[in-house]
Design an enzyme around this catalytic site. Structure first.
Site, PDB file in Angstrom:
ATOM      1  N   LYS A 225      29.004  37.913  48.284  1.00  0.00           N
ATOM      2  CA  LYS A 225      27.609  37.473  48.090  1.00  0.00           C
ATOM      3  C   LYS A 225      27.554  36.066  47.494  1.00  0.00           C
ATOM      4  O   LYS A 225      26.810  35.210  47.962  1.00  0.00           O
ATOM      5  CB  LYS A 225      26.893  38.464  47.159  1.00  0.00           C
ATOM      6  CG  LYS A 225      25.582  37.956  46.586  1.00  0.00           C
ATOM      7  CD  LYS A 225      24.977  38.916  45.585  1.00  0.00           C
ATOM      8  CE  LYS A 225      25.507  38.836  44.187  1.00  0.00           C
ATOM      9  NZ  LYS A 225      24.967  37.782  43.300  1.00  0.00           N
ATOM     10  N   ASN A 226      28.358  35.827  46.465  1.00  0.00           N
ATOM     11  CA  ASN A 226      28.244  34.550  45.756  1.00  0.00           C
ATOM     12  C   ASN A 226      28.871  33.381  46.504  1.00  0.00           C
ATOM     13  O   ASN A 226      28.699  32.233  46.117  1.00  0.00           O
ATOM     14  CB  ASN A 226      28.831  34.671  44.339  1.00  0.00           C
ATOM     15  CG  ASN A 226      27.936  35.518  43.448  1.00  0.00           C
ATOM     16  OD1 ASN A 226      26.803  35.828  43.820  1.00  0.00           O
ATOM     17  ND2 ASN A 226      28.445  35.896  42.286  1.00  0.00           N
TER      18      ASN A 226
ATOM     19  N   CYS B 296      16.589  35.908  32.491  1.00  0.00           N
ATOM     20  CA  CYS B 296      17.410  36.817  33.271  1.00  0.00           C
ATOM     21  C   CYS B 296      17.968  37.863  32.320  1.00  0.00           C
ATOM     22  O   CYS B 296      18.130  37.594  31.130  1.00  0.00           O
ATOM     23  CB  CYS B 296      18.506  35.988  33.920  1.00  0.00           C
ATOM     24  SG  CYS B 296      19.805  36.923  34.681  1.00  0.00           S
TER      25      CYS B 296
ATOM     26  N   ARG C 203      20.142  31.380  30.904  1.00  0.00           N
ATOM     27  CA  ARG C 203      20.519  30.754  32.169  1.00  0.00           C
ATOM     28  C   ARG C 203      19.671  29.533  32.548  1.00  0.00           C
ATOM     29  O   ARG C 203      18.982  29.522  33.571  1.00  0.00           O
ATOM     30  CB  ARG C 203      20.527  31.796  33.290  1.00  0.00           C
ATOM     31  CG  ARG C 203      21.474  32.934  32.988  1.00  0.00           C
ATOM     32  CD  ARG C 203      21.606  33.888  34.132  1.00  0.00           C
ATOM     33  NE  ARG C 203      22.421  33.373  35.210  1.00  0.00           N
ATOM     34  CZ  ARG C 203      22.595  33.985  36.367  1.00  0.00           C
ATOM     35  NH1 ARG C 203      22.002  35.132  36.597  1.00  0.00           N
ATOM     36  NH2 ARG C 203      23.357  33.471  37.298  1.00  0.00           N
TER      37      ARG C 203
ATOM     38  N   ASP D  51      31.771  38.500  35.736  1.00  0.00           N
ATOM     39  CA  ASP D  51      31.189  39.482  36.664  1.00  0.00           C
ATOM     40  C   ASP D  51      32.008  40.775  36.742  1.00  0.00           C
ATOM     41  O   ASP D  51      31.602  41.716  37.439  1.00  0.00           O
ATOM     42  CB  ASP D  51      31.042  38.870  38.065  1.00  0.00           C
ATOM     43  CG  ASP D  51      29.971  37.789  38.112  1.00  0.00           C
ATOM     44  OD1 ASP D  51      29.182  37.693  37.157  1.00  0.00           O
ATOM     45  OD2 ASP D  51      29.921  37.046  39.108  1.00  0.00           O
TER      46      ASP D  51
ATOM     47  N   ARG E 215      21.110  44.601  45.461  1.00  0.00           N
ATOM     48  CA  ARG E 215      21.106  43.141  45.595  1.00  0.00           C
ATOM     49  C   ARG E 215      22.497  42.609  45.916  1.00  0.00           C
ATOM     50  O   ARG E 215      22.625  41.550  46.520  1.00  0.00           O
ATOM     51  CB  ARG E 215      20.618  42.495  44.294  1.00  0.00           C
ATOM     52  CG  ARG E 215      19.153  42.707  44.048  1.00  0.00           C
ATOM     53  CD  ARG E 215      18.726  41.964  42.819  1.00  0.00           C
ATOM     54  NE  ARG E 215      19.199  40.578  42.897  1.00  0.00           N
ATOM     55  CZ  ARG E 215      19.060  39.690  41.928  1.00  0.00           C
ATOM     56  NH1 ARG E 215      18.467  40.032  40.823  1.00  0.00           N
ATOM     57  NH2 ARG E 215      19.511  38.475  42.080  1.00  0.00           N
TER      58      ARG E 215
HETATM   59  C1  EPZ Z   1      27.226  32.148  39.080  1.00  0.00           C
HETATM   60  O1  EPZ Z   1      26.015  32.003  38.376  1.00  0.00           O
HETATM   61  C2  EPZ Z   1      27.192  33.517  39.720  1.00  0.00           C
HETATM   62  N1  EPZ Z   1      26.065  33.609  40.621  1.00  0.00           N
HETATM   63  C3  EPZ Z   1      27.115  34.592  38.637  1.00  0.00           C
HETATM   64  O2  EPZ Z   1      27.202  35.871  39.260  1.00  0.00           O
HETATM   65  C4  EPZ Z   1      28.309  34.440  37.692  1.00  0.00           C
HETATM   66  O3  EPZ Z   1      28.185  35.359  36.636  1.00  0.00           O
HETATM   67  C5  EPZ Z   1      28.347  33.011  37.136  1.00  0.00           C
HETATM   68  O4  EPZ Z   1      28.354  32.043  38.216  1.00  0.00           O
HETATM   69  C6  EPZ Z   1      29.570  32.743  36.273  1.00  0.00           C
HETATM   70  O5  EPZ Z   1      30.733  32.992  36.999  1.00  0.00           O
HETATM   71  C7  EPZ Z   1      26.146  33.101  41.851  1.00  0.00           C
HETATM   72  O6  EPZ Z   1      27.176  32.577  42.257  1.00  0.00           O
HETATM   73  C8  EPZ Z   1      24.963  33.247  42.729  1.00  0.00           C
HETATM   74  P1  EPZ Z   1      26.930  29.105  35.835  1.00  0.00           P
HETATM   75  P2  EPZ Z   1      25.547  30.559  37.858  1.00  0.00           P
HETATM   76  O7  EPZ Z   1      26.013  27.974  36.135  1.00  0.00           O
HETATM   77  O8  EPZ Z   1      25.965  29.540  38.828  1.00  0.00           O
HETATM   78  C9  EPZ Z   1      25.251  27.898  31.532  1.00  0.00           C
HETATM   79  C10 EPZ Z   1      26.494  38.085  39.745  1.00  0.00           C
HETATM   80  O9  EPZ Z   1      26.482  39.135  39.061  1.00  0.00           O
HETATM   81  N2  EPZ Z   1      24.440  26.880  32.215  1.00  0.00           N
HETATM   82  O10 EPZ Z   1      28.378  28.921  36.130  1.00  0.00           O
HETATM   83  O11 EPZ Z   1      24.119  30.660  37.510  1.00  0.00           O
HETATM   84  C11 EPZ Z   1      24.834  29.319  31.881  1.00  0.00           C
HETATM   85  O12 EPZ Z   1      23.713  29.740  31.145  1.00  0.00           O
HETATM   86  C12 EPZ Z   1      26.065  36.753  39.149  1.00  0.00           C
HETATM   87  O13 EPZ Z   1      26.842  38.069  40.929  1.00  0.00           O
HETATM   88  C13 EPZ Z   1      23.713  25.977  31.459  1.00  0.00           C
HETATM   89  O14 EPZ Z   1      23.692  26.044  30.231  1.00  0.00           O
HETATM   90  O15 EPZ Z   1      26.415  30.435  36.529  1.00  0.00           O
HETATM   91  C14 EPZ Z   1      26.092  30.084  31.593  1.00  0.00           C
HETATM   92  O16 EPZ Z   1      26.181  30.347  30.221  1.00  0.00           O
HETATM   93  C15 EPZ Z   1      25.452  36.898  37.807  1.00  0.00           C
HETATM   94  N3  EPZ Z   1      22.979  25.016  32.113  1.00  0.00           N
HETATM   95  C16 EPZ Z   1      27.193  29.106  31.989  1.00  0.00           C
HETATM   96  O17 EPZ Z   1      26.577  27.803  31.978  1.00  0.00           O
HETATM   97  C17 EPZ Z   1      22.994  24.912  33.468  1.00  0.00           C
HETATM   98  O18 EPZ Z   1      22.333  23.998  34.000  1.00  0.00           O
HETATM   99  C18 EPZ Z   1      27.808  29.341  33.363  1.00  0.00           C
HETATM  100  O19 EPZ Z   1      26.748  29.496  34.312  1.00  0.00           O
HETATM  101  C19 EPZ Z   1      23.746  25.824  34.224  1.00  0.00           C
HETATM  102  C20 EPZ Z   1      24.473  26.802  33.575  1.00  0.00           C
END
Ligand code: EPZ
Length: 420
Positions: free
Chosen positions: A22-23, A116, A121, A307, A399
Site C-alpha cells: 500500500k505505502n 491522526c 503528524r 508499522d 484500508r
Molecule cells: C509514512 O507516513 C507511512 N505512510 C506510515 O505508515 C509510516 O508509519 C511512516 O511513513 C513512518 O515509516 C505512508 O507511506 C502512506 P513520516 P508519513 O513523514 O510519510 C514527523 C501505515 O500504517 N513529520 O516519515 O506520514 C511525523 O509526525 C502508515 O501504513 C513532521 O514532523 O511519515 C513523524 O513523527 C501509518 N513534519 C515523523 O516525522 C513533517 O512535515 C515521520 O513521519 C512530516 C513528518
C-alpha cells in the site's frame, strides 16, 4: 458496521501470498500526475486506501480503469487541481498529490490533513521544502494553497528529520522542476526507492537512489512517460503474517516476499526463538512453543519499522518474560495497549516506552480497532486468545490489509466477518 469474530487458540498452517505494498502504491499513484500519457500499475493491493486515491484522481479529471490489482491511468485530462476535504479527511496520504500537482500545473489546493490516531503528524517539512523550491504557500480555509507561476525551481533541501512522505513529495516535485534538486537526510524506505526508480525509468536523472542524499535533475515542466510499474511486496503485511505464525506457535510459508525489506523484523523474531527457511521469494517461519521476550526500538528504515510495533507487542504479550518496546517515530502509537490488556495482556506504558510482561494465556473479549496497525495487533492477539474475540471498527484494517480474513482463513484461522 462490520466486525471480525475470531475463535482463537488454533494453529496456522499452509502458505499465504503477500500483496503489493500500500505505502509504495500510494506515492506511485500520485506520481502518475506527472504524466499526460497512459500509465499501467500492476500488483496493487486490493484495499480501501488505493481506491480512495484513485477516486481522487478521477475527481481531478483523470481517467482511471481499476480492476483489483491493476490500474490503467491517464492524467491528460486533469481539469481540477483541488484535493477536497472529503477525500483527504479519509486518507492523509492524499497529501502526496501536493508535489506532483504543483510542479505540473503550477498551482493547487490540497485540504490540510487533520490529526491522526497515531500522532499529530504535521506536514511542515513538505511545505518548507516546496517553498525553498519557489512555491508560494498559504493555509486558508483548511486548505494548503500553493502556487508557483513560473514553475518550481531546483533547490538544496535538508530535512531536519527523516520523512517518508516529505521525501516522496519533494522527489515528485523535483522531477518536473527547473534545475537540480538535492535532498539531504532523505528517507531510505523501499517505498521511496521504488518511487525514485519509477521516475528514473521515465528518463529523469536521479542519483543516490536508496541513500540519504538524492539528486534530481528536473525536466523543466515536460511531463513524464512512465513504464508499467509492478508494485513491490508489502513488507508490513509480510511482517504481520510472520507475527501471526509466532503468536500461534505455527509454521507457515509466505510467498512473494522481498526478504531484504524485512530483515529487521526477521532478526527480532529469530531472537524470540523463531527460525526461517528462505527459498527465492518464499520464506517459511518455524515458531517455538515458548517465545522469548524482546527489546525493540522503532526507527527509520533499515531499522525496526514503527508499522510493525503493534504486531510485535501482540507477540510479546505471550512471551516468557518482560519485553521493552520503545516507539520513537510517533507520539501516540500505543492505542492498542489498552485493548490488548482487555485480552489479558499485562502492558505498562511510560511515555514512549512500553513494558510488556508476558502472560501464560490471553482470553477472548470485545476489542476496538483504532488505527490500521493497531487493528492488526488485535487480530493477532485474538488468534492466540482462548475463546471468541470480536474486533470492532475494522474499517481501519480494510484500508491497508488485502483480504485479511480470507488469507487468515486459508491458513486455518477461525475468523468471520460479521455485521452489527
Ligand atoms: C509514512 O507516513 C507511512 N505512510 C506510515 O505508515 C509510516 O508509519 C511512516 O511513513 C513512518 O515509516 C505512508 O507511506 C502512506 P513520516 P508519513 O513523514 O510519510 C514527523 C501505515 O500504517 N513529520 O516519515 O506520514 C511525523 O509526525 C502508515 O501504513 C513532521 O514532523 O511519515 C513523524 O513523527 C501509518 N513534519 C515523523 O516525522 C513533517 O512535515 C515521520 O513521519 C512530516 C513528518
Amino acid at each position: 458496521m462490520d466486525y471480525l469474530e475470531i475463535e482463537g487458540g488454533h494453529k496456522l498452517k499452509g502458505s499465504v501470498t503477500i500483496s503489493g505494498a500500500k505505502n509504495a502504491a500510494l506515492p506511485i499513484i500520485a506520481a502518475t500526475l506527472l504524466s499526460d500519457k497512459d500509465v499501467k500499475l500492476t500488483n496493487l493491493p486490493n484495499v480501501v486506501d488505493i481506491r480512495t486515491l484513485l477516486k481522487l484522481l478521477t475527481m481531478l479529471g483523470g481517467d482511471v480503469k481499476h480492476n483489483d490489482t491493476v490500474a490503467d491511468i491517464n492524467n491528460a485530462g486533469i481539469n481540477s487541481t483541488k484535493a477536497v476535504y472529503e477525500i483527504v479527511s479519509q486518507m492523509r496520504a492524499s497529501i502526496l498529490v501536493l508535489g506532483p500537482l504543483l510542479t505540473r500545473f503550477k498551482h493547487c489546493e490540497v485540504s490540510l490533513p487533520g490529526g491522526c490516531a497515531i500522532g499529530q503528524r504535521p506536514i511542515d517539512m513538505h511545505l518548507k521544502a516546496l517553498e525553498q523550491m519557489g512555491a508560494i504557500i498559504e493555509i486558508k480555509g483548511g486548505y494548503v494553497r500553493a502556487e508557483a507561476p513560473n514553475g518550481l525551481m531546483g533547490a538544496k533541501i535538508e530535512f531536519d528529520k527523516i520523512t517518508v512522505g516529505g521525501t516522496e513529495n519533494v522527489v515528485m516535485a523535483a522531477a518536473l522542476a527547473n534545475g537540480t534538486t538535492t535532498i539531504m537526510n532523505a528517507a531510505l524506505e523501499p517505498e521511496v526507492v521504488q518511487l525514485c526508480e519509477m521516475i528514473r525509468d521515465a528518463g529523469v536523472d536521479i542519483q543516490g537512489i536508496g541513500t540519504s542524499e538524492l539528486t534530481i535533475v528536473g525536466t523543466n515542466g515536460v511531463p513524464l512517460e512512465f513504464k508499467t510499474t509492478d508494485i513491490i511486496p508489502d513488507r508490513i503485511e509480510a511482517g504481520t503474517y510472520l507475527c501471526a505464525a509466532a503468536i500461534t506457535h505455527s509454521d507457515i510459508t509466505l510467498k512473494k516476499v522481498n526478504i531484504e525489506h524485512i530483515k529487521s523484523p526477521i532478526a527480532k523474531l529469530e531472537k524470540m526463538g523463531c527460525t526461517f527457511d528462505v527459498e527465492n521469494d518464499n520464506i517459511t517461519i518455524h515458531s517455538p512453543e515458548v517465545i522469548k521476550p524482546t527489546h525493540l526500538i522503532t526507527t527509520e528504515y533499515p531499522g525496526f519499522p514503527t508499522d510493525m510495533q503493534a504486531q510485535f507487542m501482540a507477540v510479546a504479550t505471550i512471551a516468557d518474560g518482560e519485553s521493552i518496546i520503545e516507539e520513537r517515530l510517533f507520539e501516540n502509537r500505543f492505542m492498542h495497549v489498552s485493548e490488548l490488556n482487555r485480552l489479558g495482556a499485562d502492558i505498562w506504558l511510560k511515555g514512549s516506552l512500553a513494558a510488556v510482561h508476558g502472560v501464560k494465556e490471553l482470553n477472548g473479549a470485545d476489542v476496538m480497532a483504532t488505527d490500521l496497525r493497531a487493528s492488526s495487533a488485535l487480530v493477532l492477539g485474538a488468534l492466540a486468545a482462548n475463546g471468541i474475540t470480536n474486533v470492532r471498527r475494522i474499517y481501519h484494517l480494510d484500508r491497508g490489509y488485502d483480504n485479511l480474513e480470507g488469507k487468515l482463513s486459508l491458513l486455518g484461522a477461525k475468523i468471520t466477518r460479521k455485521k452489527d
